[in-house]
Design a protein around this motif. Structure first.
Motif, short mmCIF file in Angstrom:
data_model
loop_
_atom_site.label_atom_id
_atom_site.label_comp_id
_atom_site.label_asym_id
_atom_site.label_seq_id
_atom_site.Cartn_x
_atom_site.Cartn_y
_atom_site.Cartn_z
N GLY A 116 1.08 -1.33 0.19
CA GLY A 116 0.04 0.10 -0.07
C GLY A 116 0.76 1.47 0.09
N GLU A 117 1.80 1.25 0.98
CA GLU A 117 2.72 2.28 1.00
C GLU A 117 4.04 1.71 1.33
N ARG A 118 5.14 2.21 0.77
CA ARG A 118 6.43 1.38 0.93
C ARG A 118 6.75 1.54 2.33
N GLY A 119 7.01 0.23 3.15
CA GLY A 119 7.33 0.25 4.48
C GLY A 119 6.29 0.46 5.53
N GLN A 120 5.19 1.05 4.98
CA GLN A 120 4.03 1.35 5.95
C GLN A 120 2.74 0.47 5.89
N LYS A 121 2.37 0.11 4.72
CA LYS A 121 1.24 -0.76 4.65
C LYS A 121 1.43 -1.84 3.57
N TYR A 122 0.89 -2.86 3.89
CA TYR A 122 1.01 -4.42 3.08
C TYR A 122 -0.13 -4.98 3.19
#
Length: 158
Positions: free
Chosen positions: A79-85
């Motif tokens: 979703g957001e690199r290093g923040q949301k998967y």
């Protein structure tokens, strides 16, 4: 926060880095998502949920040819690199740059099978993030309890 009401964070793993999560999650029996350092268990998966995912996989697999690749239940969407998967139920990609064995970074279609415990996140949190993926052409929500399919398609205006 909406997320607090719809999914439950793991009590024994309150937070970890994205790198730790990406190494840890594939070793787990259940699926988890990652929200800003918080590991969240994905609930609501039943035999019926699984059957629906498999049926959509088969439907897509019968109709799509190379270069389309279809993944079910086990890959992540960043979703957001290093923040949301996120862990979509079904994801399709046809981008030659999608070569990470665990992540689809250029989806053309994402399908989520809704359950009472995930519907709010699928409709609000994930959809808000997914809309920003330039390669995403269709977002499909499958209702299990009310039997219905909603398809959101990107038009010429984005």
């Amino acid at each position: 926060m909406i997320l607090d009401r719809i999914m439950v964070a793991l009590p024994d793993r309150p937070s970890m880095s994205a790198e730790e999560y990406l190494a840890w999650e594939p070793t787990q029996e259940e699926r988890y998502e990652y929200y800003d350092g918080e590991v969240v268990a994905i609930g609501g998966e039943t035999r019926n949920h699984n059957r629906i995912c498999i049926n959509f996989f088969k439907l897509l697999d019968d109709r799509l040819n190379f270069p389309y690749e279809i993944y079910i239940l086990t890959v992540k969407r960043q979703g957001e690199r290093g923040q949301k998967y996120f862990s979509p139920d079904v994801v399709v990609t046809c981008d030659e740059h999608d070569n990470d064995p665990h992540l689809v970074q250029f989806p053309s279609l994402i399908l989520e099978v809704l359950s009472p415990s995930t519907e709010a996140a699928d409709r609000r949190i994930k959809f808000a993030k997914y809309r920003h993926f330039s390669t995403l052409q269709e977002y499909v929500l499958v209702q299990v309890e009310q039997l219905g399919v909603e398809i959101f398609r990107r038009n010429q205006h984005g």
